[in-house]
Motif scaffolding. Structure first.
Motif, PDB file in Angstrom:
ATOM      1  N   UNK A 300     -19.111  34.641 -39.983  1.00 57.51           N
ATOM      2  CA  UNK A 300     -19.480  35.810 -39.174  1.00 57.51           C
ATOM      3  C   UNK A 300     -18.627  35.875 -37.925  1.00 57.51           C
ATOM      4  N   UNK A 301     -17.938  37.004 -37.740  1.00 56.16           N
ATOM      5  CA  UNK A 301     -16.953  37.061 -36.655  1.00 56.16           C
ATOM      6  C   UNK A 301     -17.522  36.799 -35.264  1.00 56.16           C
ATOM      7  N   UNK A 302     -18.752  37.231 -34.992  1.00 56.09           N
ATOM      8  CA  UNK A 302     -19.292  36.998 -33.645  1.00 56.09           C
ATOM      9  C   UNK A 302     -19.526  35.499 -33.428  1.00 56.09           C
ATOM     10  N   UNK A 303     -19.982  34.821 -34.490  1.00 53.52           N
ATOM     11  CA  UNK A 303     -20.168  33.367 -34.375  1.00 53.52           C
ATOM     12  C   UNK A 303     -18.826  32.688 -34.082  1.00 53.52           C
ATOM     13  N   UNK A 304     -17.773  33.160 -34.723  1.00 53.72           N
ATOM     14  CA  UNK A 304     -16.449  32.559 -34.509  1.00 53.72           C
ATOM     15  C   UNK A 304     -15.967  32.829 -33.089  1.00 53.72           C
ATOM     16  N   UNK A 305     -16.138  34.069 -32.643  1.00 49.18           N
ATOM     17  CA  UNK A 305     -15.669  34.443 -31.302  1.00 49.18           C
ATOM     18  C   UNK A 305     -16.459  33.686 -30.226  1.00 49.18           C
ATOM     19  N   UNK A 306     -17.764  33.563 -30.411  1.00 50.04           N
ATOM     20  CA  UNK A 306     -18.591  32.850 -29.421  1.00 50.04           C
ATOM     21  C   UNK A 306     -18.278  31.350 -29.443  1.00 50.04           C
ATOM     22  N   UNK A 307     -18.275  30.771 -30.636  1.00 52.51           N
ATOM     23  CA  UNK A 307     -18.174  29.311 -30.690  1.00 52.51           C
ATOM     24  C   UNK A 307     -16.764  28.794 -30.558  1.00 52.51           C
ATOM     25  N   UNK A 308     -15.759  29.656 -30.647  1.00 56.10           N
ATOM     26  CA  UNK A 308     -14.450  29.141 -30.249  1.00 56.10           C
ATOM     27  C   UNK A 308     -14.548  28.662 -28.799  1.00 56.10           C
ATOM     28  N   UNK A 309     -15.223  29.456 -27.961  1.00 49.06           N
ATOM     29  CA  UNK A 309     -15.312  29.107 -26.529  1.00 49.06           C
ATOM     30  C   UNK A 309     -16.446  28.139 -26.219  1.00 49.06           C
ATOM     31  N   UNK A 310     -17.576  28.277 -26.933  1.00 47.02           N
ATOM     32  CA  UNK A 310     -18.737  27.452 -26.579  1.00 47.02           C
ATOM     33  C   UNK A 310     -18.720  26.101 -27.300  1.00 47.02           C
ATOM     34  N   UNK A 311     -17.970  25.988 -28.379  1.00 46.74           N
ATOM     35  CA  UNK A 311     -17.977  24.718 -29.121  1.00 46.74           C
ATOM     36  C   UNK A 311     -16.573  24.129 -29.296  1.00 46.74           C
ATOM     37  N   UNK A 322      -8.212  17.161 -20.213  1.00 44.93           N
ATOM     38  CA  UNK A 322      -8.900  17.658 -19.009  1.00 44.93           C
ATOM     39  C   UNK A 322     -10.156  16.847 -18.745  1.00 44.93           C
ATOM     40  N   UNK A 323     -10.468  16.706 -17.452  1.00 43.75           N
ATOM     41  CA  UNK A 323     -11.729  16.052 -17.102  1.00 43.75           C
ATOM     42  C   UNK A 323     -12.867  17.069 -17.122  1.00 43.75           C
ATOM     43  N   UNK A 324     -12.541  18.339 -16.968  1.00 47.93           N
ATOM     44  CA  UNK A 324     -13.567  19.387 -17.024  1.00 47.93           C
ATOM     45  C   UNK A 324     -13.296  20.219 -18.264  1.00 47.93           C
ATOM     46  N   UNK A 325     -14.232  20.201 -19.199  1.00 50.19           N
ATOM     47  CA  UNK A 325     -13.967  20.945 -20.438  1.00 50.19           C
ATOM     48  C   UNK A 325     -15.154  21.779 -20.900  1.00 50.19           C
ATOM     49  N   UNK A 326     -16.287  21.675 -20.188  1.00 46.60           N
ATOM     50  CA  UNK A 326     -17.445  22.469 -20.597  1.00 46.60           C
ATOM     51  C   UNK A 326     -17.425  23.815 -19.888  1.00 46.60           C
ATOM     52  N   UNK A 327     -17.825  24.892 -20.577  1.00 47.83           N
ATOM     53  CA  UNK A 327     -17.867  26.190 -19.894  1.00 47.83           C
ATOM     54  C   UNK A 327     -18.889  26.152 -18.760  1.00 47.83           C
ATOM     55  N   UNK A 328     -18.494  26.696 -17.613  1.00 47.21           N
ATOM     56  CA  UNK A 328     -19.368  26.641 -16.440  1.00 47.21           C
ATOM     57  C   UNK A 328     -20.102  27.971 -16.288  1.00 47.21           C
ATOM     58  N   UNK A 329     -21.431  27.951 -16.257  1.00 48.00           N
ATOM     59  CA  UNK A 329     -22.167  29.212 -16.150  1.00 48.00           C
ATOM     60  C   UNK A 329     -22.263  29.722 -14.721  1.00 48.00           C
ATOM     61  N   UNK A 397     -30.353  34.147 -15.543  1.00 50.12           N
ATOM     62  CA  UNK A 397     -29.836  33.523 -16.768  1.00 50.12           C
ATOM     63  C   UNK A 397     -28.502  32.855 -16.495  1.00 50.12           C
ATOM     64  N   UNK A 398     -28.148  31.951 -17.410  1.00 50.73           N
ATOM     65  CA  UNK A 398     -26.837  31.298 -17.341  1.00 50.73           C
ATOM     66  C   UNK A 398     -25.843  32.193 -18.081  1.00 50.73           C
ATOM     67  N   UNK A 399     -24.921  32.765 -17.342  1.00 56.02           N
ATOM     68  CA  UNK A 399     -23.908  33.648 -17.932  1.00 56.02           C
ATOM     69  C   UNK A 399     -22.588  32.887 -17.974  1.00 56.02           C
ATOM     70  N   UNK A 400     -21.986  32.812 -19.157  1.00 57.08           N
ATOM     71  CA  UNK A 400     -20.703  32.115 -19.323  1.00 57.08           C
ATOM     72  C   UNK A 400     -19.603  33.158 -19.434  1.00 57.08           C
ATOM     73  N   UNK A 401     -18.761  33.264 -18.430  1.00 59.83           N
ATOM     74  CA  UNK A 401     -17.746  34.343 -18.420  1.00 59.83           C
ATOM     75  C   UNK A 401     -16.535  33.975 -19.274  1.00 59.83           C
ATOM     76  N   UNK A 402     -16.734  33.871 -20.582  1.00 58.11           N
ATOM     77  CA  UNK A 402     -15.691  33.281 -21.422  1.00 58.11           C
ATOM     78  C   UNK A 402     -14.590  34.244 -21.849  1.00 58.11           C
ATOM     79  N   UNK A 403     -14.824  35.535 -21.803  1.00 63.07           N
ATOM     80  CA  UNK A 403     -13.767  36.451 -22.272  1.00 63.07           C
ATOM     81  C   UNK A 403     -13.246  37.391 -21.212  1.00 63.07           C
ATOM     82  N   UNK A 404     -14.016  37.616 -20.184  1.00 64.22           N
ATOM     83  CA  UNK A 404     -13.704  38.758 -19.329  1.00 64.22           C
ATOM     84  C   UNK A 404     -12.454  38.583 -18.497  1.00 64.22           C
ATOM     85  N   UNK A 405     -11.783  39.663 -18.253  1.00 62.18           N
ATOM     86  CA  UNK A 405     -10.764  39.685 -17.213  1.00 62.18           C
ATOM     87  C   UNK A 405     -11.406  40.023 -15.882  1.00 62.18           C
ATOM     88  N   UNK A 406     -12.672  40.441 -15.909  1.00 59.18           N
ATOM     89  CA  UNK A 406     -13.419  40.781 -14.694  1.00 59.18           C
ATOM     90  C   UNK A 406     -12.690  41.794 -13.838  1.00 59.18           C
TER      91      UNK A 406
END
Ligand code: AMP
Ligand code: MG
Length: 411
Positions: A300-311, A322-329, A397-406
């Motif tokens: 499922x494409x959304x699972x792939x798009x989300x978990x590329x960044x979250x997993x 890197x010493x920091x590798x977890x997405x920061x909310x 909520x914990x928002x993970x800004x994984x895709x945005x250019x903001x």
């Protein structure tokens, strides 16, 4: 943890424990952006390296009586020039921003406050504070101090520091090599025509683009393989010669979801296969006999798009040093109520919107993990924790800004 379902956090922690760093090499400064420092970067001199004028103006020896008299000007000091002239009897010296302040001067009065008289002398229209407009030698850091530690992921602004301490050759960690495999008898490539039950392969092209953006260069696209054991095992054998093998599709419960079996038949040992997360429940992680990390994502494409960044990105980053590798909310309020009927932790897609002086998280309506179109306006995901079925509007909520250019159309 055989067939047990684990939490997202447990799954990520256990997959991370199988990941190791690849070694060190040197790159030239212009190629260092996106790489990860393999050695601490030290100051090669004091910073600033000399007493530096911070304004264009006149250097004086402070007395506290600056506005009350005229000053004779000994000359001008420009940046990059060490003043060697005589200052005996001179009262002040004209100086430009960035220039070395010569002894015995200790204070710079801005040019805006100086009036030059017809004799060439200057008069100051303001009082001065001792030491003003001069950056002391070493006031930022002293020679030998650690400016950036090993494990720093280098962004363009870090290159200012590297360049300033003369790091033309930069020791960075080697990046892992990565193979991508798309599985599914329904898939055709974007350049092929699709009709009837066939769909186009979006996932592999997303993964390739995401890896390219992160600067991974040793990437092999193994193409699309149908749900056929022999063909799939041949591709898997090729894929596990890379440090990572990322497989899309074929990890769920259907008759044609043969990826885990094929991986096992190729000697890949399962680390986990089921995560209490939506999307992404059937994510598979394993390790090949040669130590490659294999991740199987549901197609499922959304699972792939989300978990590329979250997993996946945390694993790749850790393998890259890197010493920091977890997405920061970021913690932000929800604009509207959000629901989660899954009984798992949910990553919902969302974007930030302005409301008065605040930002809020707006959930993007989606028909589920097949609805890739819904992701095109998303800037990230927010978390609905395991156990929560409904979060009211205004909930933080914990928002993970994984895709945005903001970026926005207005301030
Ligand atoms: P699977 O995990 O293989 O059962 O696939 C789940 C859903 O994702 C199905 O609707 C597939 O057709 C779709 N899918 C699988 N692979 C891809 C892909 N590479 N690109 C787009 N959709 C895919
Ligand atoms: Mg499939």
């Amino acid at each position: 943890m055989e067939n047990m379902t684990v939490t997202y956090e447990e799954a990520l922690a256990s997959a991370l424990s199988f990941v190791h760093i690849q070694g060190v090499h040197e790159v030239l400064l212009p190629d260092a952006v996106g790489e990860i420092l393999a050695r601490d970067v030290l100051a090669d001199r004091n910073i600033p390296p000399f007493r530096r004028a911070a304004m264009d103006g006149f250097a004086v020896v402070w007395t506290g009586e600056e506005p009350e008299r005229t000053y004779r000007v000994a000359g001008t000091v420009n940046p990059g020039v060490e003043w060697r002239g005589d200052v005996t009897g001179a009262d002040c010296i004209k100086i430009m921003t960035g220039a070395m302040v010569p002894a015995p001067f200790d204070t710079v009065i801005q040019v805006e406050h100086a009036h030059t008289e017809h004799t060439g002398h200057v008069r100051f229209g303001t009082s001065a504070r001792r030491g003003q407009n001069i950056a002391a030698e070493g006031e930022d850091v002293l020679k030998g101090a650690v400016l950036m530690p090993t494990g720093t992921l280098l962004s363009p602004h870090h290159l200012t520091t590297l360049a300033s301490v003369g790091r033309w050759k930069v020791p960075v960690f080697k990046r892992p090599s990565i193979a991508i495999l798309a599985t599914g008898g329904e898939l055709v490539e974007p350049w092929e025509s699709a009709s009837g039950p066939m769909i186009r392969n979006g996932n592999a092209h997303f993964l390739l683009a995401a890896l390219k953006e992160l600067g991974y260069r040793e990437v092999r696209y193994l193409g699309v393989v149908p749900d056929d054991r022999e063909a799939m095992m041949a591709k898997i054998r090729e894929g596990i010669t890379f440090d990572f093998l990322l497989v899309s599709g074929g990890v769920s419960m259907g008759d044609v979801d043969i990826v885990p079996d094929c991986l096992e038949a190729c000697g890949v040992r399962k680390i986990l296969h089921r995560i209490a997360v939506k999307p992404g429940k059937p994510i598979f992680a394993g390790e090949s006999p040669g130590g490659s990390v294999v991740i199987g994502l549901p197609g499922n494409p959304v699972a792939v798009i989300v978990h590329f960044y979250m997993f996946i990105r945390p694993l790749l980053l850790k393998a890259s040093g890197t010493t920091e590798y977890l997405p920061k909310p970021i913690l932000l309020p929800l604009a509207e109520e959000a629901v989660n009927r899954s009984g798992r932790k949910k990553f919902s897609i969302g974007r930030l919107e302005r409301e008065g002086g605040d930002s809020r998280v707006v959930e993007i309506p989606s028909h589920g993990s097949g609805d890739f179109v819904s992701t095109s306006r998303a800037e990230g995901v927010f978390e609905i924790p395991l156990g929560a079925t409904r979060l009211p509007a205004g909930e933080i909520v914990r928002f993970y800004p994984i895709w945005g250019n903001f970026l926005s159309q207005e301030w």
